[in-house]
Design a protein around this motif. Sequence first.
Motif, PDB file in Angstrom:
ATOM      1  N   THR A 147       5.162  -2.479  -7.954  1.00  0.00           N
ATOM      2  CA  THR A 147       3.930  -1.537  -8.410  1.00  0.00           C
ATOM      3  C   THR A 147       4.262  -1.926  -9.777  1.00  0.00           C
ATOM      4  O   THR A 147       3.623  -0.857 -10.972  1.00  0.00           O
ATOM      5  CB  THR A 147       4.767  -0.110  -8.801  1.00  0.00           C
ATOM      6  N   THR A 148       4.837  -3.080 -10.282  1.00  0.00           N
ATOM      7  CA  THR A 148       4.037  -3.350 -11.948  1.00  0.00           C
ATOM      8  C   THR A 148       2.457  -3.255 -12.492  1.00  0.00           C
ATOM      9  O   THR A 148       1.825  -2.840 -11.239  1.00  0.00           O
ATOM     10  CB  THR A 148       4.224  -4.980 -11.549  1.00  0.00           C
TER      11      THR A 148
ATOM     12  N   LEU B  10      -7.429  -7.449  -7.373  1.00  0.00           N
ATOM     13  CA  LEU B  10      -6.918  -6.158  -6.858  1.00  0.00           C
ATOM     14  C   LEU B  10      -6.350  -5.403  -8.833  1.00  0.00           C
ATOM     15  O   LEU B  10      -6.164  -6.426  -9.537  1.00  0.00           O
ATOM     16  CB  LEU B  10      -5.189  -6.599  -6.591  1.00  0.00           C
ATOM     17  N   MET B  11      -6.258  -3.911  -8.364  1.00  0.00           N
ATOM     18  CA  MET B  11      -6.595  -3.424 -10.516  1.00  0.00           C
ATOM     19  C   MET B  11      -4.864  -3.514 -10.404  1.00  0.00           C
ATOM     20  O   MET B  11      -4.003  -3.299  -9.374  1.00  0.00           O
ATOM     21  CB  MET B  11      -6.345  -1.787 -10.211  1.00  0.00           C
ATOM     22  N   VAL B  12      -4.187  -4.211 -11.586  1.00  0.00           N
ATOM     23  CA  VAL B  12      -3.076  -3.951 -11.410  1.00  0.00           C
ATOM     24  C   VAL B  12      -2.458  -3.539 -12.957  1.00  0.00           C
ATOM     25  O   VAL B  12      -3.563  -4.064 -14.188  1.00  0.00           O
ATOM     26  CB  VAL B  12      -2.688  -5.795 -11.765  1.00  0.00           C
ATOM     27  N   GLY B  13      -2.679  -2.531 -13.465  1.00  0.00           N
ATOM     28  CA  GLY B  13      -2.175  -1.676 -14.830  1.00  0.00           C
ATOM     29  C   GLY B  13      -4.046  -1.044 -14.912  1.00  0.00           C
ATOM     30  O   GLY B  13      -4.382  -0.550 -13.575  1.00  0.00           O
ATOM     31  N   THR B  14      -4.577  -1.556 -15.347  1.00  0.00           N
ATOM     32  CA  THR B  14      -5.911  -1.789 -15.715  1.00  0.00           C
ATOM     33  C   THR B  14      -6.679  -2.688 -16.264  1.00  0.00           C
ATOM     34  O   THR B  14      -7.835  -2.611 -16.007  1.00  0.00           O
ATOM     35  CB  THR B  14      -6.428  -1.258 -17.153  1.00  0.00           C
ATOM     36  N   ASP B  15      -6.318  -3.951 -15.166  1.00  0.00           N
ATOM     37  CA  ASP B  15      -7.476  -4.668 -14.962  1.00  0.00           C
ATOM     38  C   ASP B  15      -6.721  -5.325 -14.262  1.00  0.00           C
ATOM     39  O   ASP B  15      -6.287  -5.271 -12.506  1.00  0.00           O
ATOM     40  CB  ASP B  15      -6.050  -5.956 -15.972  1.00  0.00           C
ATOM     41  N   PHE B  16      -8.288  -5.627 -13.322  1.00  0.00           N
ATOM     42  CA  PHE B  16      -8.734  -6.658 -11.971  1.00  0.00           C
ATOM     43  C   PHE B  16      -7.792  -8.087 -12.193  1.00  0.00           C
ATOM     44  O   PHE B  16      -8.357  -8.813 -12.955  1.00  0.00           O
ATOM     45  CB  PHE B  16      -9.688  -6.785 -11.943  1.00  0.00           C
ATOM     46  N   VAL B  17      -6.939  -7.461 -11.128  1.00  0.00           N
ATOM     47  CA  VAL B  17      -6.148  -9.746 -11.202  1.00  0.00           C
ATOM     48  C   VAL B  17      -6.401 -10.159 -10.139  1.00  0.00           C
ATOM     49  O   VAL B  17      -6.350  -9.345  -9.010  1.00  0.00           O
ATOM     50  CB  VAL B  17      -4.447  -9.592 -11.184  1.00  0.00           C
TER      51      VAL B  17
ATOM     52  N   ALA C 193       0.209 -10.260 -15.613  1.00  0.00           N
ATOM     53  CA  ALA C 193       0.545 -11.003 -15.400  1.00  0.00           C
ATOM     54  C   ALA C 193       0.943 -11.315 -14.196  1.00  0.00           C
ATOM     55  O   ALA C 193       1.241 -12.425 -13.676  1.00  0.00           O
ATOM     56  CB  ALA C 193       1.362 -11.865 -16.365  1.00  0.00           C
ATOM     57  N   GLU C 194       1.312 -10.540 -13.566  1.00  0.00           N
ATOM     58  CA  GLU C 194       1.689 -10.679 -11.769  1.00  0.00           C
ATOM     59  C   GLU C 194       0.882  -9.969 -10.733  1.00  0.00           C
ATOM     60  O   GLU C 194      -0.180  -9.578 -11.182  1.00  0.00           O
ATOM     61  CB  GLU C 194       2.721  -9.693 -12.057  1.00  0.00           C
ATOM     62  N   TYR C 195       0.825 -10.444  -9.890  1.00  0.00           N
ATOM     63  CA  TYR C 195       0.057 -10.294  -9.142  1.00  0.00           C
ATOM     64  C   TYR C 195       1.329  -9.326  -7.838  1.00  0.00           C
ATOM     65  O   TYR C 195       1.800 -10.302  -6.737  1.00  0.00           O
ATOM     66  CB  TYR C 195      -0.979 -11.764  -8.051  1.00  0.00           C
ATOM     67  N   PRO C 196       1.283  -7.749  -7.746  1.00  0.00           N
ATOM     68  CA  PRO C 196       2.353  -7.730  -6.361  1.00  0.00           C
ATOM     69  C   PRO C 196       2.032  -7.838  -5.151  1.00  0.00           C
ATOM     70  O   PRO C 196       2.684  -7.598  -4.254  1.00  0.00           O
ATOM     71  CB  PRO C 196       1.849  -6.130  -6.774  1.00  0.00           C
ATOM     72  N   LEU C 197       0.605  -9.060  -4.643  1.00  0.00           N
ATOM     73  CA  LEU C 197       0.705  -7.939  -3.126  1.00  0.00           C
ATOM     74  C   LEU C 197       1.128  -9.449  -2.871  1.00  0.00           C
ATOM     75  O   LEU C 197       0.353 -10.771  -2.403  1.00  0.00           O
ATOM     76  CB  LEU C 197      -0.525  -8.234  -2.801  1.00  0.00           C
ATOM     77  N   VAL C 198       2.423 -10.129  -2.273  1.00  0.00           N
ATOM     78  CA  VAL C 198       2.631 -11.097  -2.454  1.00  0.00           C
ATOM     79  C   VAL C 198       3.757 -11.105  -1.912  1.00  0.00           C
ATOM     80  O   VAL C 198       4.023 -10.344  -1.227  1.00  0.00           O
ATOM     81  CB  VAL C 198       3.425 -11.656  -3.841  1.00  0.00           C
TER      82      VAL C 198
ATOM     83  N   LEU D 238       0.236  -1.229   0.407  1.00  0.00           N
ATOM     84  CA  LEU D 238      -0.230  -0.084   0.121  1.00  0.00           C
ATOM     85  C   LEU D 238       0.872   1.091   0.197  1.00  0.00           C
ATOM     86  O   LEU D 238       0.907   2.620  -0.448  1.00  0.00           O
ATOM     87  CB  LEU D 238      -0.508  -0.150   1.515  1.00  0.00           C
ATOM     88  N   GLY D 239       2.127   1.047   0.851  1.00  0.00           N
ATOM     89  CA  GLY D 239       2.638   2.098   1.159  1.00  0.00           C
ATOM     90  C   GLY D 239       3.402   2.214  -0.677  1.00  0.00           C
ATOM     91  O   GLY D 239       3.356   3.817  -1.121  1.00  0.00           O
ATOM     92  N   GLN D 240       4.019   1.524  -1.505  1.00  0.00           N
ATOM     93  CA  GLN D 240       4.876   1.475  -2.659  1.00  0.00           C
ATOM     94  C   GLN D 240       2.937   2.211  -4.207  1.00  0.00           C
ATOM     95  O   GLN D 240       3.146   2.423  -4.935  1.00  0.00           O
ATOM     96  CB  GLN D 240       5.062   1.082  -3.428  1.00  0.00           C
ATOM     97  N   THR D 241       2.160   1.825  -3.835  1.00  0.00           N
ATOM     98  CA  THR D 241       1.108   2.007  -4.303  1.00  0.00           C
ATOM     99  C   THR D 241       0.234   2.705  -3.821  1.00  0.00           C
ATOM    100  O   THR D 241      -0.553   3.155  -5.008  1.00  0.00           O
ATOM    101  CB  THR D 241       0.439   0.685  -5.153  1.00  0.00           C
ATOM    102  N   ALA D 242      -0.401   3.507  -2.502  1.00  0.00           N
ATOM    103  CA  ALA D 242      -1.018   4.751  -2.535  1.00  0.00           C
ATOM    104  C   ALA D 242      -0.089   4.923  -1.729  1.00  0.00           C
ATOM    105  O   ALA D 242      -0.593   5.355  -0.579  1.00  0.00           O
ATOM    106  CB  ALA D 242      -2.876   3.762  -2.247  1.00  0.00           C
ATOM    107  N   PRO D 243       0.651   5.690  -2.172  1.00  0.00           N
ATOM    108  CA  PRO D 243       1.587   6.140  -1.348  1.00  0.00           C
ATOM    109  C   PRO D 243       0.829   8.130  -0.633  1.00  0.00           C
ATOM    110  O   PRO D 243       1.210   8.350   0.561  1.00  0.00           O
ATOM    111  CB  PRO D 243       2.689   6.947  -1.583  1.00  0.00           C
ATOM    112  N   ASP D 244      -0.083   8.285  -0.954  1.00  0.00           N
ATOM    113  CA  ASP D 244      -0.829   9.365  -0.314  1.00  0.00           C
ATOM    114  C   ASP D 244      -1.234   9.660   0.509  1.00  0.00           C
ATOM    115  O   ASP D 244      -2.022   9.861   1.080  1.00  0.00           O
ATOM    116  CB  ASP D 244      -1.764  10.266  -1.462  1.00  0.00           C
ATOM    117  N   VAL D 245      -2.095   7.738   0.602  1.00  0.00           N
ATOM    118  CA  VAL D 245      -2.985   7.323   1.300  1.00  0.00           C
ATOM    119  C   VAL D 245      -2.038   7.048   2.369  1.00  0.00           C
ATOM    120  O   VAL D 245      -2.586   7.522   4.269  1.00  0.00           O
ATOM    121  CB  VAL D 245      -4.012   6.653   0.896  1.00  0.00           C
ATOM    122  N   TRP D 246      -1.630   5.681   2.196  1.00  0.00           N
ATOM    123  CA  TRP D 246      -0.698   5.030   2.996  1.00  0.00           C
ATOM    124  C   TRP D 246       0.389   5.924   3.406  1.00  0.00           C
ATOM    125  O   TRP D 246       1.686   4.930   2.838  1.00  0.00           O
ATOM    126  CB  TRP D 246      -0.422   3.574   3.189  1.00  0.00           C
TER     127      TRP D 246
END
Length: 364
Positions: A293-294, A254-261, A298-303, A197-205
């Motif tokens: 931040t991928t 989760l939204m990754v780019g413009t897709d929900f994965v 094809a990648e799921y970043p919450l790992v 969350l810190g890397q993908t939503a830094p303004d919130v987290w």
Amino acid sequence: MNFKRFGRPAIIAIVAGLALSSCAANEGDVATTGDEAASTLSGTINGAGASSMGAAQEAWRAGFQTANPDVTVNYDPTGSGAGREAFIAGGTDFAGSDSYMSDEELAGTFAACAPDSKAVDLPVYISPIAVIFNVDGVDELNIDADTLAKIFAGTITSWDDAAIAALNPDATLPATPITAVHRSDDSGTTKNFSDYLGQTAPDVWTAEASDTFPFQSGEGAQGTSGVVDAVTNGVGTIGYADASQAGTLSTAKLMVGTDFVAYTPEAAAEVVAGSPLVADRAADDLALELNRTTTNPAEYPLVLVSYAIVCNEYADAAQGELVKAYIGYIASAAGQAVAEEAAGIAPLTSELEANVATVLATVK
């Protein structure tokens, strides 16, 4: 996979040497009865730490003890923070941790290790972290990082909030209060969740990634099983847990780019494959800087990557050999296959297996 500390020729050479030394060692370590080789290893190995890898540890213990009937392996899933503390204090022979050791921890001493030696992080377990939820009438949920961060920071408090509705136009979202369940204990799963969350939503987290949940919001629960139980038995609940323990709970995309994965072991493995080692650490430390931040669907970043933390030299050399054998087993292709069946993990790549084997060759 992007490994900077070992070149492929060096790995091949050392692993080849390992194979030869293993053959020689086996000649002295096993007794042959008929066509069967019997292990001569004996003793007790104690580990503690990440509850996320609990199911995998059960499978690994069973497999290793079957092959080595005079060895007892104990693993207490107390949480990553508690596991590292116990190992540092000399209460265990190794730690399991969903976060690698901090610089401060590495700068200290390790009671089980030989004087002037240190400990190293060896990746042995790769798994997605699932966003689990229990909301009446909602079986599928799309979420982006900003919205997820606001839910767990306590600024989105109702399931019919406009931000959630915009991501889920086909869902009937109730006006139910959100109960966001987090880990109450120090947890590597929390650190990975917070790092994402810190890397993908830094303004919130705005909090630093930490084993301790950083906000005074939501509801705390002890251990992975505690979070799963709280989400399962609550109303309007959402939480995060190792995907292997999500059970029958609904899980978000989760939204990754413009897709929900959706999470899969394969998508988790793809992120790890593209992640470099943490900079400025010892050559035998295999801590990974995960690429959160991928934008590749094809990648799921919450790992999470769970590490076996071991001494590079043990004060008790015989105990070191036992630990080396056990960690060698769990990081091998055979051990990874056992954990894949038991816990649905993403097995280590052959390159990562080789890197772990290279480091284990130096453990004594």
